[in-house]
Design a protein around this motif. Sequence first.
Motif, mmCIF file in Angstrom:
data_model
loop_
_atom_site.group_PDB
_atom_site.id
_atom_site.type_symbol
_atom_site.label_atom_id
_atom_site.label_comp_id
_atom_site.label_asym_id
_atom_site.label_seq_id
_atom_site.Cartn_x
_atom_site.Cartn_y
_atom_site.Cartn_z
ATOM 1 N N GLY A 190 -14.920 -6.118 2.284
ATOM 2 C CA GLY A 190 -15.228 -7.101 1.261
ATOM 3 C C GLY A 190 -14.016 -7.544 0.462
ATOM 4 N N SER A 191 -12.854 -6.875 0.606
ATOM 5 C CA SER A 191 -11.636 -7.263 -0.108
ATOM 6 C C SER A 191 -10.613 -7.752 0.905
ATOM 7 C CB SER A 191 -11.081 -6.078 -0.907
ATOM 8 O OG SER A 191 -10.769 -5.014 -0.035
ATOM 9 N N ARG A 192 -9.501 -8.271 0.409
ATOM 10 C CA ARG A 192 -8.455 -8.788 1.281
ATOM 11 C C ARG A 192 -7.218 -7.928 1.137
ATOM 12 N NH1 ARG A 192 -10.229 -11.766 5.065
ATOM 13 N NH2 ARG A 192 -8.302 -12.973 5.192
ATOM 14 N N LEU A 193 -6.673 -7.506 2.271
ATOM 15 C CA LEU A 193 -5.512 -6.625 2.286
ATOM 16 C C LEU A 193 -4.278 -7.426 2.654
ATOM 17 C CD1 LEU A 193 -5.065 -3.477 2.034
ATOM 18 C CD2 LEU A 193 -4.995 -3.466 4.529
ATOM 19 N N PRO A 194 -3.197 -7.356 1.847
ATOM 20 C CA PRO A 194 -1.990 -8.121 2.177
ATOM 21 C C PRO A 194 -1.369 -7.650 3.486
ATOM 22 C CG PRO A 194 -1.574 -6.595 0.364
ATOM 23 C CD PRO A 194 -3.059 -6.585 0.602
ATOM 24 N N VAL A 195 -0.925 -8.614 4.282
ATOM 25 C CA VAL A 195 -0.315 -8.324 5.578
ATOM 26 C C VAL A 195 1.157 -8.719 5.530
ATOM 27 C CG1 VAL A 195 -0.337 -8.817 8.051
ATOM 28 C CG2 VAL A 195 -2.492 -8.665 6.784
ATOM 29 N N LEU A 196 2.031 -7.783 5.883
ATOM 30 C CA LEU A 196 3.472 -8.022 5.917
ATOM 31 C C LEU A 196 3.926 -8.147 7.352
ATOM 32 C CD1 LEU A 196 4.521 -5.283 3.325
ATOM 33 C CD2 LEU A 196 3.793 -7.624 2.856
ATOM 34 N N ASN A 197 5.098 -8.774 7.556
ATOM 35 C CA ASN A 197 5.644 -8.923 8.900
ATOM 36 C C ASN A 197 7.100 -8.479 8.979
ATOM 37 O OD1 ASN A 197 3.529 -11.372 8.633
ATOM 38 N ND2 ASN A 197 3.541 -10.578 10.714
ATOM 39 N N ASP A 198 7.591 -7.817 7.933
ATOM 40 C CA ASP A 198 8.999 -7.442 7.904
ATOM 41 C C ASP A 198 9.137 -5.958 7.568
ATOM 42 O OD1 ASP A 198 11.937 -8.374 7.772
ATOM 43 O OD2 ASP A 198 11.649 -7.218 5.928
ATOM 44 N N PHE A 199 9.918 -5.256 8.382
ATOM 45 C CA PHE A 199 10.103 -3.815 8.236
ATOM 46 C C PHE A 199 10.665 -3.466 6.857
ATOM 47 C CE2 PHE A 199 12.843 -0.104 8.480
ATOM 48 C CZ PHE A 199 12.046 0.840 9.095
ATOM 49 N N ASP A 200 11.757 -4.115 6.472
ATOM 50 C CA ASP A 200 12.413 -3.798 5.201
ATOM 51 C C ASP A 200 11.500 -4.095 4.008
ATOM 52 O OD1 ASP A 200 14.728 -2.977 6.486
ATOM 53 O OD2 ASP A 200 15.535 -5.016 6.543
ATOM 54 N N GLU A 201 10.685 -5.124 4.142
ATOM 55 C CA GLU A 201 9.760 -5.478 3.060
ATOM 56 C C GLU A 201 8.744 -4.365 2.833
ATOM 57 O OE1 GLU A 201 6.735 -9.141 1.800
ATOM 58 O OE2 GLU A 201 7.751 -9.141 3.752
ATOM 59 N N LEU A 202 8.260 -3.770 3.933
ATOM 60 C CA LEU A 202 7.296 -2.674 3.791
ATOM 61 C C LEU A 202 7.946 -1.457 3.160
ATOM 62 C CD1 LEU A 202 4.452 -1.478 4.372
ATOM 63 C CD2 LEU A 202 5.408 -0.590 6.482
ATOM 64 N N VAL A 203 9.149 -1.094 3.629
ATOM 65 C CA VAL A 203 9.840 0.070 3.085
ATOM 66 C C VAL A 203 10.069 -0.106 1.590
ATOM 67 C CG1 VAL A 203 11.987 1.385 3.133
ATOM 68 C CG2 VAL A 203 10.915 0.687 5.281
ATOM 69 N N ALA A 204 10.472 -1.303 1.187
ATOM 70 C CA ALA A 204 10.692 -1.572 -0.238
ATOM 71 C C ALA A 204 9.382 -1.455 -1.027
ATOM 72 C CB ALA A 204 11.294 -2.966 -0.415
ATOM 73 N N LYS A 205 8.289 -1.925 -0.442
ATOM 74 C CA LYS A 205 6.998 -1.869 -1.115
ATOM 75 C C LYS A 205 6.534 -0.427 -1.274
ATOM 76 C CE LYS A 205 2.291 -3.786 -0.765
ATOM 77 N NZ LYS A 205 2.317 -4.569 -2.014
ATOM 78 N N VAL A 206 6.763 0.386 -0.234
ATOM 79 C CA VAL A 206 6.389 1.806 -0.299
ATOM 80 C C VAL A 206 7.108 2.493 -1.447
ATOM 81 C CG1 VAL A 206 6.594 4.030 0.904
ATOM 82 C CG2 VAL A 206 5.746 2.024 2.137
ATOM 83 N N ARG A 207 8.389 2.192 -1.614
ATOM 84 C CA ARG A 207 9.173 2.822 -2.681
ATOM 85 C C ARG A 207 8.822 2.254 -4.055
ATOM 86 N NH1 ARG A 207 14.683 2.414 0.928
ATOM 87 N NH2 ARG A 207 14.377 4.357 2.101
ATOM 88 N N ALA A 208 8.665 0.954 -4.141
ATOM 89 C CA ALA A 208 8.407 0.328 -5.440
ATOM 90 C C ALA A 208 7.045 0.722 -5.994
ATOM 91 C CB ALA A 208 8.507 -1.193 -5.318
ATOM 92 N N GLU A 209 6.043 0.798 -5.133
ATOM 93 C CA GLU A 209 4.690 1.096 -5.582
ATOM 94 C C GLU A 209 4.323 2.573 -5.409
ATOM 95 O OE1 GLU A 209 1.874 -1.568 -3.828
ATOM 96 O OE2 GLU A 209 3.082 -3.355 -4.277
ATOM 97 N N GLU A 210 5.301 3.383 -4.936
ATOM 98 C CA GLU A 210 5.086 4.823 -4.740
ATOM 99 C C GLU A 210 3.826 5.091 -3.911
ATOM 100 O OE1 GLU A 210 5.117 6.680 -8.573
ATOM 101 O OE2 GLU A 210 7.286 6.489 -8.788
ATOM 102 N N ILE A 211 3.748 4.411 -2.777
ATOM 103 C CA ILE A 211 2.624 4.594 -1.856
ATOM 104 C C ILE A 211 2.660 6.009 -1.298
ATOM 105 C CG2 ILE A 211 1.655 3.820 0.349
ATOM 106 C CD1 ILE A 211 2.620 1.009 -0.355
ATOM 107 N N ASN A 212 1.511 6.653 -1.250
ATOM 108 C CA ASN A 212 1.443 8.070 -0.878
ATOM 109 C C ASN A 212 1.594 8.321 0.621
ATOM 110 O OD1 ASN A 212 -1.083 7.914 -3.249
ATOM 111 N ND2 ASN A 212 0.770 9.103 -3.624
ATOM 112 N N GLU A 213 1.020 7.441 1.456
ATOM 113 C CA GLU A 213 0.969 7.689 2.890
ATOM 114 C C GLU A 213 1.357 6.438 3.661
ATOM 115 O OE1 GLU A 213 -1.251 10.407 4.532
ATOM 116 O OE2 GLU A 213 -1.585 11.508 2.663
ATOM 117 N N VAL A 214 2.035 6.628 4.788
ATOM 118 C CA VAL A 214 2.282 5.556 5.744
ATOM 119 C C VAL A 214 1.731 6.014 7.081
ATOM 120 C CG1 VAL A 214 4.006 4.177 6.957
ATOM 121 C CG2 VAL A 214 4.353 4.736 4.542
#
Length: 471
Positions: A190-214
Amino acid sequence: MFAWSARCLDVSLIVAGGLIAHSMRFATLDISDIERLLTAFNCVLALLLFPAFGVYDTWRGKPLPVMLARVTLAWMAVVAAALLLAFTLHRMDSVSRLWFAYSTVITGALIIGIKCAVYSSLRAMRGRGLNQRSVAIVGAQGFARTLLAHLSSTPEQGFTPVCLLDTTGDEELHATGVRHAPTSAIGTGGSRLPVLNDFDELVAKVRAEEINEVWLALPLSQEHTIYRFVHALRHDFVNLRLIPDTRSISLFNHSMTDVAGLATINLTTSPVNTLRMWPKLLFDRLFAATALLALSPLLVGIAIAVKSTSKGPVFFTQKRKGADGRPFPIYKFRSMAVHKETTGHVTQATRNDPRVTKVGAFLRRTSLDELPQFLNVLFGHMSVVGPRPHALEHDDLYKDLVYGYMFRYRIKPGITGWAQVNGYRGATEKVEKMQSRVKFDLFYIHNWSFWFDVKIVAMTMFKGFIGRNAF
């Protein structure tokens, strides 16, 4: 902090169990020195052994029975060590055996009960959106949608997807520095999940938002991509997990197991372990014995009718495949006049088939000709519920035409099944019809549970015996 709280709670429960056992045995709280010693020894051993058994590992996303089995084994190890201490100190004669038994059972029940309560409470909290761990998923959208649907249907597991790195069309994610046009979003619960297409963009997002799991939902062939993530996130405190996408070489979701001390991914193995099958095995034998006993007058009447209205034996027997392809003779009441088939060919019954006798037509229409198969269940050849076994000649024909056809024989065939109660019974004149039947059979195997069997039996009672495809 939580782990230390759990340790302190377990020690408190061991002490409480010893006191409760003493009050039950002696109606007083004035415990003896040997009881104090054993209780203290149990506390120390619990602190040492429980971590070794994985009792204090995270229970998030893990099945409760498995974790409770660990707790039970750990407590039994503590009790066994306490007994050994008492024997070594030659103080066993000073220990009340009844107190020791009470203490063992009460303490074990307290520990298991509290852990069940905590587990259920945490699941309830996570189901309401609390105590979640954020997850970034890497993989093609097809497989990612499967993972997202699973997470959406099990919020109590406590994992919330926050983004997807889509590898579709760019499987190796080569570090070329070229950014692709981002896909806007993917639907999830029922919600929308953002989709990325760039490796470095994901790594930066993981660090910036302190994502727990990949979670790397990638085919095993993408070793380069897997290594890139391991290398890029080697200094970050994030759980990096591989969920292999093996859909192209496997029929079902796969499990990890230990074979000869090696971590192994099951691709095509028996889908249900022997321990889980015990309720089914017990149900089969009891149900078959009860059915044969209750229906014995009807069985005798049918046998007399078959024998007196046409020449030939009462029973029709034919070789079929059982579990893991082991052949067995299947039993039915004979419904056709005795005739010869061409070697290697079986002619399926058709509507108004001249080979079918008048009594046989009634038996086939009402499925009463199938009743002798309760003997097959009693002998262990078949199950009450399972995929219907086909003639060996049909197995040879369809195994190369229908994907997953032979996987049906990974479990015992049944008298009734999920395909039958959904209308797929009788002759299969077209490959498409067999494909649909196999689809239902594989769904049953993949989703098997004892209560699923009960549901199918109940559905068979109401609508499974007589159908428009039975002739």
